[in-house]
Scaffold this motif. Structure first.
Motif, short mmCIF file in Angstrom:
data_model
loop_
_atom_site.label_atom_id
_atom_site.label_comp_id
_atom_site.label_asym_id
_atom_site.label_seq_id
_atom_site.Cartn_x
_atom_site.Cartn_y
_atom_site.Cartn_z
N MET A 11 0.82 -1.23 0.00
CA MET A 11 0.00 0.00 0.00
C MET A 11 0.85 1.27 0.00
O MET A 11 0.44 2.31 0.54
CB MET A 11 -0.95 0.04 1.22
N THR A 52 -6.26 -10.24 6.90
CA THR A 52 -5.29 -9.22 7.30
C THR A 52 -5.48 -7.94 6.50
O THR A 52 -5.04 -6.88 6.93
CB THR A 52 -3.83 -9.71 7.16
N PHE A 54 -8.48 -5.45 4.48
CA PHE A 54 -9.90 -5.18 4.61
C PHE A 54 -10.35 -4.32 3.43
O PHE A 54 -9.58 -4.09 2.49
CB PHE A 54 -10.17 -4.51 5.97
N PRO A 56 -10.71 -1.07 2.91
CA PRO A 56 -9.90 0.08 2.47
C PRO A 56 -8.71 -0.32 1.61
O PRO A 56 -8.35 0.41 0.68
CB PRO A 56 -9.43 0.72 3.79
N GLU A 57 -8.09 -1.47 1.91
CA GLU A 57 -6.93 -1.89 1.12
C GLU A 57 -7.37 -2.21 -0.31
O GLU A 57 -6.65 -1.91 -1.26
CB GLU A 57 -6.26 -3.12 1.75
N LEU A 60 -7.98 1.14 -2.03
CA LEU A 60 -6.72 1.82 -2.34
C LEU A 60 -6.00 1.11 -3.49
O LEU A 60 -5.44 1.75 -4.39
CB LEU A 60 -5.84 1.87 -1.08
N ARG B 250 -6.26 8.62 6.15
CA ARG B 250 -6.54 8.39 4.73
C ARG B 250 -6.64 6.89 4.43
O ARG B 250 -5.75 6.14 4.78
CB ARG B 250 -5.43 9.04 3.89
N HIS B 251 -7.72 6.50 3.82
CA HIS B 251 -7.98 5.10 3.47
C HIS B 251 -7.94 4.19 4.70
O HIS B 251 -7.74 2.99 4.56
CB HIS B 251 -6.95 4.59 2.45
N MET B 253 -5.71 3.67 6.60
CA MET B 253 -4.49 2.87 6.51
C MET B 253 -3.74 2.82 7.84
O MET B 253 -3.16 1.80 8.18
CB MET B 253 -3.58 3.46 5.43
N ASN B 256 -5.54 0.21 10.01
CA ASN B 256 -5.37 -1.17 9.56
C ASN B 256 -3.91 -1.63 9.68
O ASN B 256 -3.65 -2.78 10.01
CB ASN B 256 -5.84 -1.31 8.10
N ARG B 257 -2.98 -0.71 9.45
CA ARG B 257 -1.56 -1.09 9.60
C ARG B 257 -1.24 -1.39 11.06
O ARG B 257 -0.52 -2.33 11.37
CB ARG B 257 -0.65 0.04 9.12
N PHE B 259 -3.27 -2.45 13.24
CA PHE B 259 -3.87 -3.76 13.53
C PHE B 259 -2.94 -4.89 13.09
O PHE B 259 -2.66 -5.81 13.83
CB PHE B 259 -5.23 -3.88 12.83
N ARG B 260 -2.45 -4.76 11.85
CA ARG B 260 -1.60 -5.83 11.32
C ARG B 260 -0.30 -5.95 12.10
O ARG B 260 0.23 -7.03 12.28
CB ARG B 260 -1.28 -5.57 9.84
#
Lengths: 212, 270
Positions: A11, A52, A54, A56-57, A60, B250-251, B253, B256-257, B259-260
């Protein structure tokens, strides 16, 4: 090229676009770059399925893909002439069925099909069966995707399948239904060929049907 | 969010002892853990008596910047001699904590900040204390920002702390802080707003839950920074969720990052 795949998968949108530009300017064949994006999207899809990545990924990734195709297009037309480039895998007609206005999953399915080489026509939301038939006559899709998030959508989906039968078109297309409430039972009730609860899963069916 | 790690504070017993014994490993570990927890700024408070403080501050600066060269140091002292000792040891320009409307800080801290062009935390306290309402706090801030502008500090270098009093002693204390935040962002859109989190819950049960809710509401009111313990996992999750929900991610991200990377959500193996 692995560097580009990694940038997309992780990303890093700025890096991905910078690398895309760099490769194009260095004279890399555009289709090699497109393949890198496809490879990356495959991995992104897998991560989505593993929980892993979701929504949004996926969105994008779609944006990166769109930005990249804008960069790549001029090179393709120069190299292979207008209208050249890779042939489409197939045609995909898509819409959220009558009585339902959910469009996130449908939009994603359309985007992913497009990225995977389908020519996509999206009819929007709350689409009556009659309109699906009219558009199918014109567009000649290989696959029709019916989207709906509500259990009420089952009946609207069934109507589309019935109408396809009446029009003598049912044998010429595959019908796939998608939405959070879909299952085997709904699929049989509707008379569809496959059911999915997320857009990524739909790609596998679609590519399989087209022999890819 | 700009996080300022609060843990290297000599008024905490263990840290005070580590400073006194020059236990560099203990301080390094605190610095590293906070930086890895997301604090890009590390508060350094020697907490010692005025005569020892400059020397202690200089030592802290040396140890911490060697351990985490990428962090920005936030020198925390009312004593301008300690601040100057710290600035002189610092490899990159530190932040100063803090300027207030109290005359001794105006005389001692403001000239240092202007001389070295540092980032600066500003507290709305005057010689008559902490104003009890947002308008009073804003008036102090307005006076101080006028001074920093005159001294050549751009507003971007200012971190205004609206101050928070315990909710246990006044149920309007949260609202006063949030209103102060909103007024500051309206009048000075380029200054940062930061806040210590733990005061709000003083004297209450379940303090961490109150602190989390306070942070969420503060972010909505304009806070873009916080002084906190960055290792608090639930707090970090709430903070990131609030930023995402308020369209600052934004997005999605960052969320989610995180989280990962296992930085938010249930701890693995817990």
């Amino acid at each position: 090229m692995q560097e580009l795949v990694n940038a997309i998968v992780e990303m890093m949108e700025n890096d991905a676009l910078a690398l895309t530009k760099k490769y194009l300017e260095a004279g890399t064949p555009p289709m090699q770059i497109v393949d890198a994006y496809k490879e990356a999207l495959k991995i992104i899809g897998q991560r989505f399925e593993q929980g892993t990545y979701f929504v949004p990924e996926l969105i994008l990734a779609g944006e990166m893909m769109n930005a990249a195709s804008d960069l790549i297009k001029p090179y393709i037309s120069a190299e292979e002439g207008k209208g050249g480039g890779s042939a489409k895998v197939g045609r995909f007609l898509l819409g959220t069925v009558e009585g339902d206005i959910h469009d996130i999953g449908k939009g994603m399915a359309g985007m992913l099909m497009d990225i995977n080489g389908f020519e996509v026509k999206d009819l929007g939301v709350d689409v009556p069966a009659k309109r699906f038939i009219e558009e199918a006559r014109q567009f000649q899709p290989d696959i029709i995707g019916l989207s709906g998030l509500l259990t009420l959508s089952y009946d609207s989906m069934k109507q589309v399948v019935e109408a396809l039968k009446e029009a003598g078109m049912r044998d010429k297309v595959k019908v796939i239904i998608g939405g959070g409430q879909m299952d085997e039972h709904a699929c049989q009730y509707v008379g569809a060929d496959a059911w999915v609860t997320d857009a990524v899963a739909g790609i596998k069916y679609a590519l399989g049907w087209m022999g890819k | 969010m700009i996080l300022i790690g609060e843990k290297i504070n000599g008024t905490r017993k263990q840290v005070g002892e580590a400073i006194e014994k020059r236990d560099a490993d203990f301080i390094r570990d605190l610095a590293l853990r906070q930086f890895q927890g997301g604090a890009s700024y590390l508060d350094l408070n020697a907490g010692s008596l005025p005569e020892r403080e400059p020397e202690d501050m200089a030592w802290l600066v040396e140890i911490v910047q060697e351990a985490v060269p990428d962090a920005t140091l936030c020198l925390d002292s009312p004593n301008h001699k300690a601040l100057r000792a710290g600035i002189q040891k610092a490899a990159k320009t530190p932040m100063l904590n803090s300027l207030s409307g109290e005359q001794f800080r105006v005389d001692g801290v403001l000239p240092l900040a202007c001389e070295f062009g540092t980032e600066l935390i500003i507290l709305p306290i005057s010689d008559s204390g902490i104003p009890g309402d947002a308008a009073g706090r804003l008036a102090v801030v307005r006076r101080l920002v006028e001074m920093t502008r005159k001294g050549g500090l751009p507003d971007e270098k200012l971190f205004v702390d609206p101050l928070v009093m315990a909710i246990s002693t006044g149920v309007e204390n949260g609202n006063i802080t949030f209103e102060t935040c909103r007024k500051i962002s309206e009048e000075f859109p380029r200054v940062h707003i930061t806040c210590g989190l733990s005061n709000i819950s003083f004297g209450m049960p379940l303090r961490s839950i109150l602190n989390q809710a306070f942070l969420v509401l503060g972010i909505q009111a304009g806070m873009d920074s916080a002084i906190l313990d960055p290792e608090r996992r639930e707090l970090r999750g709430m903070m990131m969720a609030a930023e995402t929900l308020l369209g600052k991610d934004r997005h999605c991200m960052n969320f989610n990052r995180a989280f990962r990377a296992g930085k938010i959500g249930p701890a693995k193996g817990a």
